[in-house]
Motif scaffolding. Sequence first.
Motif, PDB file in Angstrom:
ATOM      1  N   SER A  74       0.829  -1.210   0.000  1.00  0.00           N
ATOM      2  CA  SER A  74       0.000   0.000   0.000  1.00  0.00           C
ATOM      3  C   SER A  74       0.861   1.257   0.000  1.00  0.00           C
ATOM      4  O   SER A  74       0.502   2.259  -0.645  1.00  0.00           O
ATOM      5  CB  SER A  74      -0.932  -0.007   1.212  1.00  0.00           C
ATOM      6  OG  SER A  74      -0.189  -0.070   2.425  1.00  0.00           O
ATOM      7  N   ALA A  77       2.209   1.654  -3.569  1.00  0.00           N
ATOM      8  CA  ALA A  77       1.133   2.090  -4.461  1.00  0.00           C
ATOM      9  C   ALA A  77       0.784   3.554  -4.221  1.00  0.00           C
ATOM     10  O   ALA A  77       0.539   4.307  -5.173  1.00  0.00           O
ATOM     11  CB  ALA A  77      -0.098   1.205  -4.250  1.00  0.00           C
ATOM     12  N   PHE A  81       1.033   6.517  -7.125  1.00  0.00           N
ATOM     13  CA  PHE A  81      -0.127   7.276  -7.599  1.00  0.00           C
ATOM     14  C   PHE A  81      -0.112   8.728  -7.125  1.00  0.00           C
ATOM     15  O   PHE A  81      -0.635   9.606  -7.803  1.00  0.00           O
ATOM     16  CB  PHE A  81      -1.418   6.597  -7.128  1.00  0.00           C
ATOM     17  CG  PHE A  81      -1.708   5.312  -7.824  1.00  0.00           C
ATOM     18  CD1 PHE A  81      -1.964   5.275  -9.179  1.00  0.00           C
ATOM     19  CD2 PHE A  81      -1.707   4.115  -7.127  1.00  0.00           C
ATOM     20  CE1 PHE A  81      -2.227   4.085  -9.832  1.00  0.00           C
ATOM     21  CE2 PHE A  81      -1.976   2.917  -7.765  1.00  0.00           C
ATOM     22  CZ  PHE A  81      -2.233   2.905  -9.117  1.00  0.00           C
ATOM     23  N   PHE A  88      -4.882   6.358 -12.587  1.00  0.00           N
ATOM     24  CA  PHE A  88      -5.047   5.058 -11.938  1.00  0.00           C
ATOM     25  C   PHE A  88      -5.330   3.954 -12.955  1.00  0.00           C
ATOM     26  O   PHE A  88      -4.781   2.844 -12.867  1.00  0.00           O
ATOM     27  CB  PHE A  88      -6.173   5.140 -10.909  1.00  0.00           C
ATOM     28  CG  PHE A  88      -6.520   3.828 -10.279  1.00  0.00           C
ATOM     29  CD1 PHE A  88      -5.693   3.265  -9.323  1.00  0.00           C
ATOM     30  CD2 PHE A  88      -7.673   3.146 -10.651  1.00  0.00           C
ATOM     31  CE1 PHE A  88      -5.996   2.041  -8.733  1.00  0.00           C
ATOM     32  CE2 PHE A  88      -7.990   1.931 -10.065  1.00  0.00           C
ATOM     33  CZ  PHE A  88      -7.154   1.374  -9.105  1.00  0.00           C
ATOM     34  N   LEU A  89      -6.192   4.233 -13.924  1.00  0.00           N
ATOM     35  CA  LEU A  89      -6.566   3.205 -14.905  1.00  0.00           C
ATOM     36  C   LEU A  89      -5.368   2.787 -15.741  1.00  0.00           C
ATOM     37  O   LEU A  89      -5.176   1.591 -16.027  1.00  0.00           O
ATOM     38  CB  LEU A  89      -7.690   3.733 -15.795  1.00  0.00           C
ATOM     39  CG  LEU A  89      -8.265   2.759 -16.818  1.00  0.00           C
ATOM     40  CD1 LEU A  89      -8.840   1.533 -16.116  1.00  0.00           C
ATOM     41  CD2 LEU A  89      -9.331   3.434 -17.667  1.00  0.00           C
ATOM     42  N   VAL A  91      -2.080   2.942 -14.966  1.00  0.00           N
ATOM     43  CA  VAL A  91      -1.102   2.182 -14.169  1.00  0.00           C
ATOM     44  C   VAL A  91      -1.620   0.775 -13.886  1.00  0.00           C
ATOM     45  O   VAL A  91      -0.875  -0.216 -13.994  1.00  0.00           O
ATOM     46  CB  VAL A  91      -0.803   2.934 -12.856  1.00  0.00           C
ATOM     47  CG1 VAL A  91       0.106   2.100 -11.962  1.00  0.00           C
ATOM     48  CG2 VAL A  91      -0.137   4.263 -13.154  1.00  0.00           C
ATOM     49  N   SER A  92      -2.888   0.647 -13.547  1.00  0.00           N
ATOM     50  CA  SER A  92      -3.455  -0.679 -13.265  1.00  0.00           C
ATOM     51  C   SER A  92      -3.420  -1.563 -14.505  1.00  0.00           C
ATOM     52  O   SER A  92      -3.065  -2.746 -14.433  1.00  0.00           O
ATOM     53  CB  SER A  92      -4.895  -0.532 -12.764  1.00  0.00           C
ATOM     54  OG  SER A  92      -4.942   0.261 -11.606  1.00  0.00           O
ATOM     55  N   SER A  93      -3.755  -0.987 -15.656  1.00  0.00           N
ATOM     56  CA  SER A  93      -3.721  -1.762 -16.897  1.00  0.00           C
ATOM     57  C   SER A  93      -2.303  -2.186 -17.246  1.00  0.00           C
ATOM     58  O   SER A  93      -2.071  -3.324 -17.687  1.00  0.00           O
ATOM     59  CB  SER A  93      -4.326  -0.950 -18.044  1.00  0.00           C
ATOM     60  OG  SER A  93      -5.665  -0.602 -17.756  1.00  0.00           O
ATOM     61  N   ASP A  94      -1.323  -1.293 -17.061  1.00  0.00           N
ATOM     62  CA  ASP A  94       0.070  -1.635 -17.365  1.00  0.00           C
ATOM     63  C   ASP A  94       0.591  -2.742 -16.453  1.00  0.00           C
ATOM     64  O   ASP A  94       1.285  -3.661 -16.900  1.00  0.00           O
ATOM     65  CB  ASP A  94       0.950  -0.394 -17.238  1.00  0.00           C
ATOM     66  CG  ASP A  94       0.661   0.637 -18.320  1.00  0.00           C
ATOM     67  OD1 ASP A  94       0.095   0.250 -19.368  1.00  0.00           O
ATOM     68  OD2 ASP A  94       0.974   1.825 -18.109  1.00  0.00           O
ATOM     69  N   VAL A  95       0.255  -2.664 -15.178  1.00  0.00           N
ATOM     70  CA  VAL A  95       0.708  -3.696 -14.236  1.00  0.00           C
ATOM     71  C   VAL A  95       0.106  -5.050 -14.585  1.00  0.00           C
ATOM     72  O   VAL A  95       0.803  -6.077 -14.620  1.00  0.00           O
ATOM     73  CB  VAL A  95       0.349  -3.286 -12.796  1.00  0.00           C
ATOM     74  CG1 VAL A  95       0.596  -4.439 -11.827  1.00  0.00           C
ATOM     75  CG2 VAL A  95       1.170  -2.076 -12.369  1.00  0.00           C
ATOM     76  N   LEU A  96      -1.189  -5.080 -14.876  1.00  0.00           N
ATOM     77  CA  LEU A  96      -1.826  -6.337 -15.254  1.00  0.00           C
ATOM     78  C   LEU A  96      -1.284  -6.868 -16.577  1.00  0.00           C
ATOM     79  O   LEU A  96      -1.111  -8.082 -16.754  1.00  0.00           O
ATOM     80  CB  LEU A  96      -3.346  -6.141 -15.343  1.00  0.00           C
ATOM     81  CG  LEU A  96      -4.072  -5.918 -14.014  1.00  0.00           C
ATOM     82  CD1 LEU A  96      -5.545  -5.636 -14.261  1.00  0.00           C
ATOM     83  CD2 LEU A  96      -3.911  -7.129 -13.101  1.00  0.00           C
TER      84      LEU A  96
END
Length: 239
Positions: A74, A77, A81, A88-89, A91-96
């Motif tokens: 946490s 993260a 951010f 947020f969208l 970074v989350s997409s890149d990590v996944l």
Amino acid sequence: MENSEDLCNIEGNGDGRGNNGACCAPSTSAAAASSAYKLFGRQTSFHQMMGGGKAADVILWRRRRVSFGIIIASTVAWLIFEYSELPFLSVSSDVLLILIVLLFLRANVAAFRKKQLPTLPELVLSEEMVNNAAASFRVKINYMLLMAHDITLGKDFKLFFKVVIILWLLSVIGSLISFFTLAYIGTIIFITVPALYNKFEDHVDRYAGKIHRQFSRHYRIVDESISRLPRSITKDKEL
């Protein structure tokens, strides 16, 4: 109970005379402990109140590695951010995306080398789990609707006062810090405060009981004043 009281009276001094101070002290202390104030009005242990499962073990730091890992993850993260100002969208997409590509390449490399990968557990939601979650969610939604109904009709002043204070505090906090900072602070509080309370439970309950009695006394004064207000107005109109 009668047998224990007889034994208490007989075994007091060895000659049939009771020793109330020595023998009856445990029952008195047990009664005082049972009537003591408990935070959140709970009747069970704090671990059982938190669910009593693996999640409760993590929150109460019975699994220290997992709890410490949550704090580290946490914090990382929040730093990403908050200071990188990345959406947020994205970074989350890149990590996944990176995670899926690495897992896919790992599986194909293992197949090319004819090496067996460790089996992954299947994550399947059972019908019973979904029904229980839906039933719990329905109960909470109905409770919130009932609260809104009582506040709208002006039936419960105490509930109205609590909701107003909570919404006002959320509005003030939201104007001072960002959503990610608020989520990070909430995560840290959720993973540390319950463990500290579980460690110093007796001291916290004692002071919380004193504060609760003070608030209850002030609330009764305010409630009595408000309940008398409409009567005085009607009397003035009649005069």
